[in-house]
Design an enzyme around this catalytic site. Structure first.
Site, PDB file in Angstrom:
ATOM      1  N   ASN A  55      76.354  23.580 108.477  1.00  0.00           N
ATOM      2  CA  ASN A  55      76.242  24.806 109.275  1.00  0.00           C
ATOM      3  C   ASN A  55      76.111  26.035 108.382  1.00  0.00           C
ATOM      4  O   ASN A  55      75.090  26.159 107.688  1.00  0.00           O
ATOM      5  CB  ASN A  55      77.296  24.914 110.385  1.00  0.00           C
ATOM      6  CG  ASN A  55      78.738  24.760 109.971  1.00  0.00           C
ATOM      7  OD1 ASN A  55      79.112  23.756 109.377  1.00  0.00           O
ATOM      8  ND2 ASN A  55      79.562  25.723 110.285  1.00  0.00           N
ATOM      9  N   ASP A  56      77.072  26.930 108.326  1.00  0.00           N
ATOM     10  CA  ASP A  56      76.848  28.238 107.693  1.00  0.00           C
ATOM     11  C   ASP A  56      76.415  28.178 106.223  1.00  0.00           C
ATOM     12  O   ASP A  56      76.959  27.398 105.455  1.00  0.00           O
ATOM     13  CB  ASP A  56      78.143  29.057 107.680  1.00  0.00           C
ATOM     14  CG  ASP A  56      78.842  29.112 109.015  1.00  0.00           C
ATOM     15  OD1 ASP A  56      78.310  28.575 109.993  1.00  0.00           O
ATOM     16  OD2 ASP A  56      79.929  29.706 109.062  1.00  0.00           O
ATOM     17  N   LEU A 112      76.441  16.869 108.878  1.00  0.00           N
ATOM     18  CA  LEU A 112      76.200  18.169 109.515  1.00  0.00           C
ATOM     19  C   LEU A 112      76.336  19.319 108.522  1.00  0.00           C
ATOM     20  O   LEU A 112      77.294  19.367 107.759  1.00  0.00           O
ATOM     21  CB  LEU A 112      77.205  18.373 110.665  1.00  0.00           C
ATOM     22  CG  LEU A 112      77.117  19.702 111.421  1.00  0.00           C
ATOM     23  CD1 LEU A 112      77.430  19.488 112.904  1.00  0.00           C
ATOM     24  CD2 LEU A 112      78.053  20.767 110.850  1.00  0.00           C
TER      25      LEU A 112
HETATM   26  C1  FRU Z   1      80.667  29.899 111.955  1.00  0.00           C
HETATM   27  C2  FRU Z   1      81.991  29.227 111.646  1.00  0.00           C
HETATM   28  C3  FRU Z   1      82.844  30.089 110.738  1.00  0.00           C
HETATM   29  C4  FRU Z   1      83.723  29.071 110.082  1.00  0.00           C
HETATM   30  C5  FRU Z   1      82.771  27.906 109.917  1.00  0.00           C
HETATM   31  C6  FRU Z   1      83.398  26.554 109.991  1.00  0.00           C
HETATM   32  O1  FRU Z   1      79.689  28.994 112.306  1.00  0.00           O
HETATM   33  O2  FRU Z   1      82.687  28.926 112.832  1.00  0.00           O
HETATM   34  O3  FRU Z   1      83.559  31.105 111.378  1.00  0.00           O
HETATM   35  O4  FRU Z   1      84.230  29.501 108.868  1.00  0.00           O
HETATM   36  O5  FRU Z   1      81.794  28.039 110.912  1.00  0.00           O
HETATM   37  O6  FRU Z   1      82.463  25.558 109.682  1.00  0.00           O
END
Ligand code: FRU
Length: 469
Positions: free
Chosen positions: A40-41, A38
């Site tokens: 994400n950011d 996965l």
């Molecule tokens: C945003 C978030 C951030 C955190 C990260 C963890 O999507 O929740 O606030 O640092 O993802 O993966």
């Protein structure tokens, strides 16, 4: 578990996962996506010593939100990217529940990462440390440890440092939750990146007239743009409005004036940054030529993400394309960066009533449309776009129940620029006045088709695939 004991499992996950992901018909051909697990950011997006760097939240071990590492890509031209060594793993006491989001800066000639060490306790409580790591000669990062504990007056939800330098002083914005469960953006300053002084709340729920603005603000990013300052933020817990802020968590922006001397940000209303189904946690970087570039996560936490079919192939999520930001009459405009034109293959043109337009292969496609009336586009059975009298309506079936879900953009539509990549669609409205980013999961033979009697003028290009090296 120690660093040494996790590495064999990560290596195995990548070796077995990557071939499976790359064969998946839904895997992006020119966007950033995880080779397995996965993502994400976006994190640490920056230009440093002649190269672009883009880090990312990555769980290489499974397609779920555990064990967050920082993956790392770099590029000379923003089009061709290569894999760099894994930058951070949660292997210290102070980051043991995840190396959470943050940013990258040039610290005395070395690439340095500022990130959140997240620590969850067995009783359900948590704390967070803002941490520093500096690049070593092997292209990896040496952790320097925490530089900032939880500030007084906030819960364990303080994270996502975005750091920059201004007139010789370091500044950092943090997403935070106060003890009354209101989301905030905090500002800190430092002479050396190690000793940080709290300069107060610059925005948030209950600040500068913003009411009912959510219980936690994530991923802030503050930067100057065209004579103003823009604050990007992700306010969790914002009430849904009739046809706005419909995602489980939205990404938003504030435009205003920021005063370093008093550490105050006077701003206008909270605006939605992207009106599509999937967009969150964007981060910007300043290009050497002065452009302000943005990349976002084309995903949203906690909604239907875990039902996305790519999880069966061991991977989930992708980034948006890279975008250039500008400000027009106080409104943030986003357009694909000019460099993406390098992906274009031979140009095709067509003009006539929408219903007669040729069906197109949307696997890798850029499509520009000029129209004066109503028409609609069907992206196979997965997604429809209707240009109505009021603006745009996107419709897609819920992955959970199959019932139709909608997203809206309001305004007169003169032109669209649509970027497609396997299982994603990014719609840029009126040269960047609005954007809608969404994932969908078409069957292999499905094509993009047009409907409606309005005349449309089309220019389109198949795009070349451009995988990360
Ligand atoms: C945003 C978030 C951030 C955190 C990260 C963890 O999507 O929740 O606030 O640092 O993802 O993966």
């Amino acid at each position: 578990m120690t660093l040494a004991s996790r590495l064999p499992a990560i290596l195995q996950a990548v070796m077995t996962g990557q071939p499976k992901a790359l064969q998946d018909k839904h895997y992006p051909q020119w966007h950033h996506a995880p080779v397995t697990g996965l993502m994400n950011d976006p994190n640490g997006f920056t230009w440093f010593a002649g190269r672009w760097h883009l880090f990312y939240q990555w769980n290489p071990l499974a397609a779920d939100h555990k064990y967050k590492c920082w993956g790392h890509w770099s590029s000379a031209d923003l089009v061709q990217w290569r894999h760099e060594p894994l930058a951070l793993m949660p292997d210290e006491e102070y980051d043991r529940s995840g190396c959470y989001s943050g940013s990258a800066v040039d610290l005395e000639g070395r690439l340095a990462l500022c990130y959140t060490g997240n620590v969850k306790f067995d009783d359900g409580s948590r704390t967070a440390w803002q941490c520093l790591a500096v690049e070593n000669s092997a292209g990896g990062f040496d952790k320097m440890g925490p530089v900032l504990p939880l500030p007084a007056g906030y819960t364990g939800h303080v994270r996502d440092p975005k750091v920059w330098q201004h007139e010789g002083v370091w500044y950092m914005v943090l997403g935070a939750q106060d003890l009354h469960k209101r989301g905030k953006v905090l500002l800190f300053s430092s002479p050396n990146m190690r000793d940080w002084e709290n300069r107060g709340e610059i925005a948030g729920n209950g600040v500068h007239g913003l009411a009912d603005a959510g219980y936690m603000w994530e991923c802030p990013d503050l930067f100057p743009l065209d004579g103003k300052h823009v604050l990007l933020c992700c306010p969790q817990g914002l009430a849904r409005q009739n046809e706005r802020f419909l995602n489980v968590y939205p990404a938003a922006y504030l435009v205003g004036d920021f005063d370093y001397a008093t550490a105050t940000f006077s701003h206008g209303e909270l605006n939605e940054l992207d009106a599509g189904f999937e967009f969150y946690a964007p981060q910007t970087a300043l290009a050497p030529d002065g452009r302000r570039l943005l990349v976002g996560w084309m995903g949203v936490p906690d909604g239907e993400e875990m039902l996305q079919p790519t999880r069966e192939q061991g991977w989930i999520h992708q980034m948006t394309c890279l975008r250039e930001l500008t400000l027009n009459n106080g409104k943030l405009y986003q357009n694909p960066i000019a460099e993406l034109a390098l992906l274009r293959e031979e140009e095709q043109r067509w003009q006539g009533p929408a219903s007669l337009a040729p069906a197109l292969d949307a696997t890798r496609l850029e499509l520009q449309i000029e129209a004066t009336g109503r028409f609609s586009l069907r992206f196979g059975g997965g997604l429809t776009l209707d240009v109505t009298g009021q603006g745009i309506t996107l419709q897609r079936p819920s992955l959970a129940t199959g019932e139709p879900l909608h997203r809206y953009w309001h305004g007169a539509v003169a032109s669209l620029q649509i970027l497609c990549d396997s299982s994603s669609v990014e719609i840029f409205i009126n040269q960047g006045e609005g954007v809608m980013s969404s994932r969908y999961f078409p069957h292999p033979s499905e094509r993009l088709s047009f409907n409606g009697e309005s005349a449309v003028t089309l220019r389109y290009w198949p795009l070349r695939s451009c995988m990360i090296q």
